[in-house]
Design a protein around this motif. Structure first.
Motif, PDB file in Angstrom:
ATOM      1  N   ASN A 234      -5.640  -3.500 -10.737  1.00  0.00           N
ATOM      2  CA  ASN A 234      -4.372  -3.291 -11.445  1.00  0.00           C
ATOM      3  C   ASN A 234      -3.242  -4.109 -10.838  1.00  0.00           C
ATOM      4  O   ASN A 234      -2.342  -4.552 -11.554  1.00  0.00           O
ATOM      5  CB  ASN A 234      -4.030  -1.795 -11.502  1.00  0.00           C
ATOM      6  CG  ASN A 234      -4.933  -1.075 -12.486  1.00  0.00           C
ATOM      7  OD1 ASN A 234      -5.284  -1.618 -13.533  1.00  0.00           O
ATOM      8  ND2 ASN A 234      -5.336   0.131 -12.158  1.00  0.00           N
ATOM      9  N   SER A 235      -3.304  -4.362  -9.539  1.00  0.00           N
ATOM     10  CA  SER A 235      -2.312  -5.245  -8.903  1.00  0.00           C
ATOM     11  C   SER A 235      -2.459  -6.667  -9.429  1.00  0.00           C
ATOM     12  O   SER A 235      -1.464  -7.335  -9.746  1.00  0.00           O
ATOM     13  CB  SER A 235      -2.492  -5.229  -7.384  1.00  0.00           C
ATOM     14  OG  SER A 235      -2.247  -3.943  -6.867  1.00  0.00           O
TER      15      SER A 235
ATOM     16  N   ALA B 205       9.061 -13.056  -0.437  1.00  0.00           N
ATOM     17  CA  ALA B 205       8.336 -12.977  -1.711  1.00  0.00           C
ATOM     18  C   ALA B 205       9.343 -12.724  -2.834  1.00  0.00           C
ATOM     19  O   ALA B 205      10.472 -12.290  -2.590  1.00  0.00           O
ATOM     20  CB  ALA B 205       7.307 -11.849  -1.666  1.00  0.00           C
ATOM     21  N   ARG B 206       8.931 -12.981  -4.063  1.00  0.00           N
ATOM     22  CA  ARG B 206       9.813 -12.734  -5.213  1.00  0.00           C
ATOM     23  C   ARG B 206       9.724 -11.289  -5.710  1.00  0.00           C
ATOM     24  O   ARG B 206      10.685 -10.737  -6.215  1.00  0.00           O
ATOM     25  CB  ARG B 206       9.469 -13.694  -6.358  1.00  0.00           C
ATOM     26  CG  ARG B 206       9.820 -15.141  -6.019  1.00  0.00           C
ATOM     27  CD  ARG B 206       9.394 -16.134  -7.106  1.00  0.00           C
ATOM     28  NE  ARG B 206       9.640 -15.654  -8.451  1.00  0.00           N
ATOM     29  CZ  ARG B 206       8.792 -15.838  -9.465  1.00  0.00           C
ATOM     30  NH1 ARG B 206       7.662 -16.484  -9.299  1.00  0.00           N
ATOM     31  NH2 ARG B 206       9.086 -15.386 -10.666  1.00  0.00           N
ATOM     32  N   PHE B 207       8.532 -10.702  -5.592  1.00  0.00           N
ATOM     33  CA  PHE B 207       8.286  -9.353  -6.089  1.00  0.00           C
ATOM     34  C   PHE B 207       7.437  -8.568  -5.094  1.00  0.00           C
ATOM     35  O   PHE B 207       6.756  -9.149  -4.258  1.00  0.00           O
ATOM     36  CB  PHE B 207       7.516  -9.385  -7.429  1.00  0.00           C
ATOM     37  CG  PHE B 207       8.245 -10.095  -8.529  1.00  0.00           C
ATOM     38  CD1 PHE B 207       9.202  -9.447  -9.293  1.00  0.00           C
ATOM     39  CD2 PHE B 207       7.966 -11.428  -8.812  1.00  0.00           C
ATOM     40  CE1 PHE B 207       9.870 -10.102 -10.311  1.00  0.00           C
ATOM     41  CE2 PHE B 207       8.626 -12.105  -9.830  1.00  0.00           C
ATOM     42  CZ  PHE B 207       9.586 -11.431 -10.584  1.00  0.00           C
ATOM     43  N   VAL B 208       7.462  -7.240  -5.271  1.00  0.00           N
ATOM     44  CA  VAL B 208       6.531  -6.363  -4.568  1.00  0.00           C
ATOM     45  C   VAL B 208       5.748  -5.613  -5.632  1.00  0.00           C
ATOM     46  O   VAL B 208       6.342  -5.016  -6.540  1.00  0.00           O
ATOM     47  CB  VAL B 208       7.248  -5.353  -3.642  1.00  0.00           C
ATOM     48  CG1 VAL B 208       6.234  -4.404  -3.008  1.00  0.00           C
ATOM     49  CG2 VAL B 208       8.043  -6.076  -2.559  1.00  0.00           C
ATOM     50  N   ILE B 209       4.436  -5.695  -5.538  1.00  0.00           N
ATOM     51  CA  ILE B 209       3.565  -4.896  -6.396  1.00  0.00           C
ATOM     52  C   ILE B 209       3.146  -3.698  -5.555  1.00  0.00           C
ATOM     53  O   ILE B 209       2.540  -3.852  -4.501  1.00  0.00           O
ATOM     54  CB  ILE B 209       2.338  -5.702  -6.875  1.00  0.00           C
ATOM     55  CG1 ILE B 209       2.785  -6.849  -7.777  1.00  0.00           C
ATOM     56  CG2 ILE B 209       1.348  -4.774  -7.597  1.00  0.00           C
ATOM     57  CD1 ILE B 209       1.671  -7.813  -8.168  1.00  0.00           C
ATOM     58  N   HIS B 210       3.523  -2.512  -6.001  1.00  0.00           N
ATOM     59  CA  HIS B 210       3.199  -1.279  -5.276  1.00  0.00           C
ATOM     60  C   HIS B 210       1.942  -0.689  -5.898  1.00  0.00           C
ATOM     61  O   HIS B 210       1.901  -0.443  -7.109  1.00  0.00           O
ATOM     62  CB  HIS B 210       4.340  -0.266  -5.406  1.00  0.00           C
ATOM     63  CG  HIS B 210       5.672  -0.815  -4.980  1.00  0.00           C
ATOM     64  ND1 HIS B 210       6.189  -0.611  -3.727  1.00  0.00           N
ATOM     65  CD2 HIS B 210       6.582  -1.561  -5.652  1.00  0.00           C
ATOM     66  CE1 HIS B 210       7.364  -1.207  -3.637  1.00  0.00           C
ATOM     67  NE2 HIS B 210       7.625  -1.801  -4.797  1.00  0.00           N
TER      68      HIS B 210
ATOM     69  N   GLY C 176      -4.685   4.303  -7.651  1.00  0.00           N
ATOM     70  CA  GLY C 176      -5.408   3.276  -8.394  1.00  0.00           C
ATOM     71  C   GLY C 176      -4.538   2.472  -9.345  1.00  0.00           C
ATOM     72  O   GLY C 176      -4.975   1.461  -9.872  1.00  0.00           O
ATOM     73  N   GLU C 177      -3.316   2.903  -9.576  1.00  0.00           N
ATOM     74  CA  GLU C 177      -2.425   2.189 -10.483  1.00  0.00           C
ATOM     75  C   GLU C 177      -1.447   1.317  -9.693  1.00  0.00           C
ATOM     76  O   GLU C 177      -1.419   1.362  -8.468  1.00  0.00           O
ATOM     77  CB  GLU C 177      -1.695   3.180 -11.390  1.00  0.00           C
ATOM     78  CG  GLU C 177      -2.664   3.868 -12.340  1.00  0.00           C
ATOM     79  CD  GLU C 177      -1.983   4.775 -13.347  1.00  0.00           C
ATOM     80  OE1 GLU C 177      -0.740   4.857 -13.376  1.00  0.00           O
ATOM     81  OE2 GLU C 177      -2.723   5.409 -14.121  1.00  0.00           O
ATOM     82  N   ALA C 178      -0.649   0.529 -10.406  1.00  0.00           N
ATOM     83  CA  ALA C 178       0.283  -0.388  -9.750  1.00  0.00           C
ATOM     84  C   ALA C 178       1.548  -0.554 -10.580  1.00  0.00           C
ATOM     85  O   ALA C 178       1.502  -0.460 -11.812  1.00  0.00           O
ATOM     86  CB  ALA C 178      -0.381  -1.751  -9.535  1.00  0.00           C
ATOM     87  N   VAL C 179       2.665  -0.786  -9.886  1.00  0.00           N
ATOM     88  CA  VAL C 179       3.951  -1.075 -10.516  1.00  0.00           C
ATOM     89  C   VAL C 179       4.587  -2.244  -9.764  1.00  0.00           C
ATOM     90  O   VAL C 179       4.201  -2.547  -8.635  1.00  0.00           O
ATOM     91  CB  VAL C 179       4.893   0.157 -10.511  1.00  0.00           C
ATOM     92  CG1 VAL C 179       4.310   1.292 -11.340  1.00  0.00           C
ATOM     93  CG2 VAL C 179       5.181   0.627  -9.085  1.00  0.00           C
ATOM     94  N   ILE C 180       5.579  -2.887 -10.377  1.00  0.00           N
ATOM     95  CA  ILE C 180       6.205  -4.065  -9.766  1.00  0.00           C
ATOM     96  C   ILE C 180       7.713  -3.853  -9.640  1.00  0.00           C
ATOM     97  O   ILE C 180       8.333  -3.260 -10.518  1.00  0.00           O
ATOM     98  CB  ILE C 180       5.869  -5.347 -10.570  1.00  0.00           C
ATOM     99  CG1 ILE C 180       6.273  -6.608  -9.806  1.00  0.00           C
ATOM    100  CG2 ILE C 180       6.453  -5.281 -11.961  1.00  0.00           C
ATOM    101  CD1 ILE C 180       5.692  -7.891 -10.409  1.00  0.00           C
TER     102      ILE C 180
ATOM    103  N   ALA D 268       0.880  -1.167   0.000  1.00  0.00           N
ATOM    104  CA  ALA D 268       0.000   0.000   0.000  1.00  0.00           C
ATOM    105  C   ALA D 268       0.923   1.225   0.000  1.00  0.00           C
ATOM    106  O   ALA D 268       1.265   1.765   1.050  1.00  0.00           O
ATOM    107  CB  ALA D 268      -0.909  -0.021   1.216  1.00  0.00           C
ATOM    108  N   ALA D 269       1.352   1.603  -1.191  1.00  0.00           N
ATOM    109  CA  ALA D 269       2.365   2.639  -1.365  1.00  0.00           C
ATOM    110  C   ALA D 269       1.738   4.029  -1.415  1.00  0.00           C
ATOM    111  O   ALA D 269       0.517   4.177  -1.436  1.00  0.00           O
ATOM    112  CB  ALA D 269       3.140   2.373  -2.656  1.00  0.00           C
ATOM    113  N   ASN D 270       2.601   5.032  -1.464  1.00  0.00           N
ATOM    114  CA  ASN D 270       2.130   6.384  -1.763  1.00  0.00           C
ATOM    115  C   ASN D 270       2.600   6.733  -3.171  1.00  0.00           C
ATOM    116  O   ASN D 270       3.367   5.993  -3.780  1.00  0.00           O
ATOM    117  CB  ASN D 270       2.615   7.387  -0.703  1.00  0.00           C
ATOM    118  CG  ASN D 270       4.121   7.437  -0.595  1.00  0.00           C
ATOM    119  OD1 ASN D 270       4.830   7.560  -1.597  1.00  0.00           O
ATOM    120  ND2 ASN D 270       4.638   7.331   0.612  1.00  0.00           N
ATOM    121  N   THR D 271       2.127   7.845  -3.691  1.00  0.00           N
ATOM    122  CA  THR D 271       2.394   8.176  -5.094  1.00  0.00           C
ATOM    123  C   THR D 271       3.877   8.412  -5.383  1.00  0.00           C
ATOM    124  O   THR D 271       4.308   8.249  -6.515  1.00  0.00           O
ATOM    125  CB  THR D 271       1.592   9.418  -5.534  1.00  0.00           C
ATOM    126  OG1 THR D 271       1.907  10.500  -4.642  1.00  0.00           O
ATOM    127  CG2 THR D 271       0.088   9.158  -5.518  1.00  0.00           C
TER     128      THR D 271
END
Length: 175
Positions: free
Chosen positions: A101-102, A73-78, A61-65, A21-24
Motif C-alpha cells: 500500500n505504501s 524528502a518531499r513526502f512521508v508515507i505513513h 497494513g494501510e498507508a496514508v501520505i 513505520a507509524a502507529n494507528t
C-alpha cells in the motif's frame, strides 16, 4: 531492479518519500516514528491530525501520505505494520500489505523514489529475517510492474543491514 540498500538515518535521505513505520493513531510514537516527527517538525503532525479527523487514523497494513515538513524528502508515507504475536494472526500478510500500500500510494502520487525503514522489527517484534524477506518479495514483485520507482531500504542498525545485504546479494556477511 532499482533497489538500493543503505545503513543510516532515514530522516536524512533525499527521496520523493520516506516511509514511516507509524502507529494507528498517526500521532507519533517511538523509534522511527518519533524520529520522523521530531526531524520533520509540526507540519507532519498537523497533516496526520487532518487525516485522523477524516478517517480516524490508519489501519494496520494501510498507508496514508503527508507533507515531509523540514525533512529532505518531499513526502512521508505513513504505514502501520503489525505487532508480531505468534505468526498465526495474519502478521505476514499485514506486513506485505503495509509495503504494497505504501508503494501504491507512491505510484498514485507519481513519486519516483521511496525509502523504507525496517517496518515492525523494533518494538513490534516482527522477526527481522522474515520481515526482510517479505519486504524484498513485495518490492521486487511491485518493481517488475512499475520499474520507474527506485526503492531504498534504509537500515538504522547493522543487524538489519546485514540481513538485507545477504538476502539481496546472496552473500553471507562476515560477523
Amino acid at each position: 531492479m532499482n533497489i538500493n540498500l543503505l545503513n543510516g538515518d532515514i530522516t536524512k535521505i533525499e527521496v520523493d518519500a520516506i516511509v514511516n513505520a507509524a502507529n494507528t493513531s498517526l500521532l507519533g510514537g517511538g523509534g522511527v516514528d518519533g524520529a520522523i516527527h521530531k526531524a520533520g517538525g509540526p507540519e507532519i503532525l498537523e497533516d496526520c491530525r487532518k487525516i485522523r479527523s477524516q478517517q480516524g487514523g490508519c489501519k494496520v497494513g494501510e498507508a496514508v501520505i503527508t507533507t515531509a515538513g523540514k525533512l529532505p524528502a518531499r513526502f512521508v508515507i505513513h504505514t502501520v505494520g503489525p505487532v508480531w504475536q505468534d505468526g498465526r494472526q495474519g502478521e505476514e500478510e499485514l506486513l506485505y500489505n503495509a509495503y504494497q500500500n505504501s508503494l501504491l500510494l507512491a505510484r498514485e502520487n507519481n513519486l519516483t523514489s521511496v525509502a523504507f525503514p525496517n517496518i515492525s522489527t523494533g518494538i513490534y517484534r516482527f522477526p527481522k529475517v522474515k520481515a526482510a524477506e517479505i519486504a524484498i518479495k513485495c518490492v521486487t514483485l511491485f518493481l517488475r510492474e512499475h520499474p520507474s520507482i527506485a526503492v531504498h531500504f534504509v537500515c538504522y542498525d547493522t543487524e538489519n543491514y546485514e540481513i538485507y545485504e545477504e538476502l539481496l546479494t546472496g552473500k553471507k556477511t562476515p560477523h
